[in-house]
Design a protein around this motif. Structure first.
Motif, PDB file in Angstrom:
ATOM      1  N   ASP A   1      -7.268   6.883   1.010  1.00 27.95           N
ATOM      2  CA  ASP A   1      -7.107   8.382   1.189  1.00 27.95           C
ATOM      3  C   ASP A   1      -7.688   8.611   2.614  1.00 27.95           C
ATOM      4  OD1 ASP A   1      -9.867   7.840   0.529  1.00 27.95           O
ATOM      5  OD2 ASP A   1      -9.885   9.298  -0.991  1.00 27.95           O
ATOM      6  N   SER A   2      -8.807   7.941   3.114  1.00 32.46           N
ATOM      7  CA  SER A   2      -9.325   8.274   4.428  1.00 32.46           C
ATOM      8  C   SER A   2      -8.500   7.393   5.491  1.00 32.46           C
ATOM      9  CB  SER A   2     -10.815   7.549   4.494  1.00 32.46           C
ATOM     10  OG  SER A   2     -11.620   7.969   3.542  1.00 32.46           O
ATOM     11  N   LEU A   3      -7.969   6.358   5.246  1.00 31.66           N
ATOM     12  CA  LEU A   3      -6.938   5.515   6.270  1.00 31.66           C
ATOM     13  C   LEU A   3      -5.829   6.414   6.691  1.00 31.66           C
ATOM     14  CD1 LEU A   3      -6.653   2.670   7.539  1.00 31.66           C
ATOM     15  CD2 LEU A   3      -5.084   2.399   5.609  1.00 31.66           C
ATOM     16  N   LEU A   4      -5.221   7.074   5.435  1.00 27.64           N
ATOM     17  CA  LEU A   4      -3.772   7.943   5.488  1.00 27.64           C
ATOM     18  C   LEU A   4      -4.174   9.122   6.727  1.00 27.64           C
ATOM     19  CD1 LEU A   4      -2.664   7.985   2.003  1.00 27.64           C
ATOM     20  CD2 LEU A   4      -1.869   6.767   3.874  1.00 27.64           C
ATOM     21  N   VAL A   5      -5.272   9.616   6.407  1.00 24.22           N
ATOM     22  CA  VAL A   5      -5.477  10.738   7.518  1.00 24.22           C
ATOM     23  C   VAL A   5      -5.957  10.435   8.905  1.00 24.22           C
ATOM     24  CG1 VAL A   5      -6.808  13.122   7.791  1.00 24.22           C
ATOM     25  CG2 VAL A   5      -5.789  12.309   5.743  1.00 24.22           C
TER      26      VAL A   5
ATOM     27  N   VAL B   1      10.042  19.936  -4.727  1.00 24.15           N
ATOM     28  CA  VAL B   1       9.795  20.448  -3.543  1.00 24.15           C
ATOM     29  C   VAL B   1       8.820  19.847  -2.676  1.00 24.15           C
ATOM     30  CG1 VAL B   1       9.427  22.807  -2.714  1.00 24.15           C
ATOM     31  CG2 VAL B   1      10.889  22.579  -4.971  1.00 24.15           C
ATOM     32  N   LEU B   2       7.909  19.262  -3.505  1.00 25.68           N
ATOM     33  CA  LEU B   2       6.840  18.687  -2.489  1.00 25.68           C
ATOM     34  C   LEU B   2       6.841  17.244  -2.142  1.00 25.68           C
ATOM     35  CD1 LEU B   2       3.820  20.432  -4.845  1.00 25.68           C
ATOM     36  CD2 LEU B   2       4.824  21.131  -2.662  1.00 25.68           C
ATOM     37  N   LEU B   3       8.048  16.738  -2.578  1.00 25.54           N
ATOM     38  CA  LEU B   3       8.141  15.074  -2.392  1.00 25.54           C
ATOM     39  C   LEU B   3       8.171  15.015  -0.875  1.00 25.54           C
ATOM     40  CD1 LEU B   3      10.628  13.950  -4.992  1.00 25.54           C
ATOM     41  CD2 LEU B   3       8.112  13.428  -4.643  1.00 25.54           C
ATOM     42  N   PRO B   4       8.761  15.909   0.071  1.00 26.42           N
ATOM     43  CA  PRO B   4       8.820  15.660   1.386  1.00 26.42           C
ATOM     44  C   PRO B   4       7.593  15.486   2.271  1.00 26.42           C
ATOM     45  CG  PRO B   4      10.551  17.093   0.994  1.00 26.42           C
ATOM     46  CD  PRO B   4       9.579  17.018  -0.381  1.00 26.42           C
ATOM     47  N   LEU B   5       6.337  16.075   1.331  1.00 22.91           N
ATOM     48  CA  LEU B   5       5.078  15.849   1.972  1.00 22.91           C
ATOM     49  C   LEU B   5       4.687  14.328   1.892  1.00 22.91           C
ATOM     50  CD1 LEU B   5       3.337  18.929   0.070  1.00 22.91           C
ATOM     51  CD2 LEU B   5       3.941  18.664   2.590  1.00 22.91           C
TER      52      LEU B   5
ATOM     53  N   ILE C   1       0.878  -1.184   0.079  1.00 22.64           N
ATOM     54  CA  ILE C   1       0.028   0.006   0.011  1.00 22.64           C
ATOM     55  C   ILE C   1       0.873   1.239  -0.142  1.00 22.64           C
ATOM     56  CG2 ILE C   1      -1.513   1.202   1.500  1.00 22.64           C
ATOM     57  CD1 ILE C   1      -2.792  -1.366   2.316  1.00 22.64           C
ATOM     58  N   MET C   2       2.033   1.365   0.916  1.00 21.17           N
ATOM     59  CA  MET C   2       2.847   2.233   0.645  1.00 21.17           C
ATOM     60  C   MET C   2       3.467   2.482  -0.435  1.00 21.17           C
ATOM     61  SD  MET C   2       6.244   3.027   3.581  1.00 21.17           S
ATOM     62  CE  MET C   2       5.115   2.701   4.826  1.00 21.17           C
ATOM     63  N   ILE C   3       3.972   1.655  -1.083  1.00 24.18           N
ATOM     64  CA  ILE C   3       4.741   1.740  -2.546  1.00 24.18           C
ATOM     65  C   ILE C   3       3.663   2.399  -3.466  1.00 24.18           C
ATOM     66  CG2 ILE C   3       5.892   0.462  -4.298  1.00 24.18           C
ATOM     67  CD1 ILE C   3       7.046  -1.286  -2.083  1.00 24.18           C
ATOM     68  N   GLY C   4       2.656   1.673  -3.636  1.00 27.35           N
ATOM     69  CA  GLY C   4       1.585   2.166  -4.447  1.00 27.35           C
ATOM     70  C   GLY C   4       0.942   3.547  -4.270  1.00 27.35           C
ATOM     71  N   SER C   5       0.949   3.893  -3.187  1.00 27.85           N
ATOM     72  CA  SER C   5       0.363   5.101  -2.892  1.00 27.85           C
ATOM     73  C   SER C   5       1.357   6.307  -3.192  1.00 27.85           C
ATOM     74  CB  SER C   5       0.168   5.344  -1.247  1.00 27.85           C
ATOM     75  OG  SER C   5      -1.034   4.513  -0.907  1.00 27.85           O
ATOM     76  N   LEU C   6       2.673   5.863  -2.663  1.00 29.21           N
ATOM     77  CA  LEU C   6       3.859   6.904  -3.132  1.00 29.21           C
ATOM     78  C   LEU C   6       3.967   7.037  -4.634  1.00 29.21           C
ATOM     79  CD1 LEU C   6       6.670   5.524  -0.551  1.00 29.21           C
ATOM     80  CD2 LEU C   6       5.495   7.890  -0.561  1.00 29.21           C
ATOM     81  N   PHE C   7       3.922   5.847  -5.343  1.00 34.38           N
ATOM     82  CA  PHE C   7       3.962   6.158  -6.631  1.00 34.38           C
ATOM     83  C   PHE C   7       2.777   7.017  -7.277  1.00 34.38           C
ATOM     84  CE2 PHE C   7       2.636   4.565 -11.098  1.00 34.38           C
ATOM     85  CZ  PHE C   7       3.749   4.616 -11.686  1.00 34.38           C
ATOM     86  N   GLU C   8       1.627   6.899  -6.847  1.00 34.91           N
ATOM     87  CA  GLU C   8       0.390   7.836  -7.310  1.00 34.91           C
ATOM     88  C   GLU C   8       0.596   9.080  -6.790  1.00 34.91           C
ATOM     89  OE1 GLU C   8      -2.982   4.145  -7.686  1.00 34.91           O
ATOM     90  OE2 GLU C   8      -3.100   5.832  -6.300  1.00 34.91           O
ATOM     91  N   PHE C   9       1.194   9.394  -5.678  1.00 37.62           N
ATOM     92  CA  PHE C   9       1.246  10.801  -5.036  1.00 37.62           C
ATOM     93  C   PHE C   9       2.388  11.544  -5.883  1.00 37.62           C
ATOM     94  CE2 PHE C   9       3.126  13.829  -2.142  1.00 37.62           C
ATOM     95  CZ  PHE C   9       2.181  14.585  -1.909  1.00 37.62           C
TER      96      PHE C   9
ATOM     97  N   ILE D   1       4.781  12.801   5.418  1.00 40.68           N
ATOM     98  CA  ILE D   1       3.720  13.102   6.499  1.00 40.68           C
ATOM     99  C   ILE D   1       2.458  12.504   5.782  1.00 40.68           C
ATOM    100  CG2 ILE D   1       2.335  14.972   7.383  1.00 40.68           C
ATOM    101  CD1 ILE D   1       4.817  16.678   6.897  1.00 40.68           C
ATOM    102  N   TYR D   2       2.410  12.474   4.567  1.00 35.89           N
ATOM    103  CA  TYR D   2       1.026  12.214   4.173  1.00 35.89           C
ATOM    104  C   TYR D   2       0.801  10.582   3.893  1.00 35.89           C
ATOM    105  CZ  TYR D   2      -3.043  12.084   0.844  1.00 35.89           C
ATOM    106  OH  TYR D   2      -4.134  11.728   0.272  1.00 35.89           O
ATOM    107  N   ILE D   3       1.972   9.923   3.615  1.00 38.80           N
ATOM    108  CA  ILE D   3       1.937   8.515   3.198  1.00 38.80           C
ATOM    109  C   ILE D   3       2.691   7.679   4.331  1.00 38.80           C
ATOM    110  CG2 ILE D   3       2.345   6.681   1.477  1.00 38.80           C
ATOM    111  CD1 ILE D   3       1.546   8.827  -0.488  1.00 38.80           C
ATOM    112  N   ILE D   4       3.893   7.836   4.303  1.00 37.49           N
ATOM    113  CA  ILE D   4       4.864   6.993   5.034  1.00 37.49           C
ATOM    114  C   ILE D   4       4.440   6.870   6.601  1.00 37.49           C
ATOM    115  CG2 ILE D   4       7.202   6.431   5.573  1.00 37.49           C
ATOM    116  CD1 ILE D   4       8.035   7.692   2.763  1.00 37.49           C
TER     117      ILE D   4
END
Length: 232
Positions: A215-219, A62-66, A40-48, A69-72
């Motif tokens: 998306d809901s799970l991540l937040v 510049v936005l990659l560090p997000l 799930i982490m790898i797939g979400s990172l790829f899509e993000f 916070i958002y996924i990892i």
């Protein structure tokens, strides 16, 4: 609108496979649990990364560090809620103890909230909830949250394995999942609008990508994690 049988079959089959894979990952053992959330982490990172490249073009780096916070971080917190390492005198002999209770509570709360919000909104929804997601209604959102809290609280009260935590705590955990899960859904919808795309990906035909599903799970997960660590 006429029902497209082929589309319905595709969506139903995909949903069934998704549920089977999720339940297998959650209930077999600690290794399948960690493997599930690594995928799930790898797939979400790829899509993000794909989404922010569409939003920010050449400045997307510049936005990659997000993504931390958002996924990892949320997915590592989910793993932490399921895995306990009992240390021994020898680090090599440390014992991994796995419990699906808390991960399942978060996932089932989100599933119940989403499903009930959709059903309640379909039957009595009239008041738009947000311009970001026009199909959401206040009636559906409130109804979904209330039903989610009631179901999880009752489960916590009646299911023996859940009684290690009081039903009042289950009630608050469900409420956190409902509120912040909805926020997570809106956040991802906003990102997709900014990127001018319909779905984050296509790994689930008829249902979208990893971020569409989680998306809901991540937040919600970080807030449940904080609640558990601070109050339990």
């Amino acid at each position: 609108m006429a029902l497209n049988i082929q589309t319905f079959k595709t969506r139903a089959l995909t949903a069934l496979i998704f549920v089977i894979v999720m339940l297998a990952g959650l209930f077999i053992n600690a290794w399948t649990f960690m493997a599930l959330f690594l995928v799930i982490m790898i797939g979400s990172l790829f899509e993000f990364v794909k989404i922010i490249r569409k939003i920010a073009d050449k400045d997307y780096v510049v936005l990659l560090p997000l993504s931390i916070i958002y996924i990892i971080m949320p997915l590592l917190m989910m793993i932490d809620l399921g895995i306990t390492i009992n240390k021994t005198e020898s680090p090599l002999n440390s014992v991994i103890v796995y419990s699906a209770l808390l991960p399942c509570a978060i996932i089932f709360s989100i599933w119940i909230n989403d499903t009930m919000a959709y059903l309640v909104g379909s039957f009595i929804g009239k008041t738009p909830f947000s311009k970001i997601s026009p199909k959401k209604t206040w009636e559906g959102t409130i109804g979904g949250a209330l039903l989610c809290v009631i179901v999880i609280a009752l489960a916590g009260y009646y299911i023996p394995v859940a009684k290690i935590i009081s039903w009042q705590h289950w009630l608050f955990i469900a409420a956190i999942c409902a509120v912040f899960g909805t926020a997570g859904d809106l956040l991802e919808s906003k990102l997709k609008r900014m990127a001018a795309i319909k779905d984050s990906g296509s790994f689930m035909p008829g249902h979208g990508g990893f971020l569409d599903r989680f998306d809901s799970l991540l937040v919600a997960t970080p807030f449940v994690w904080l609640y558990i660590k601070l109050l339990l």
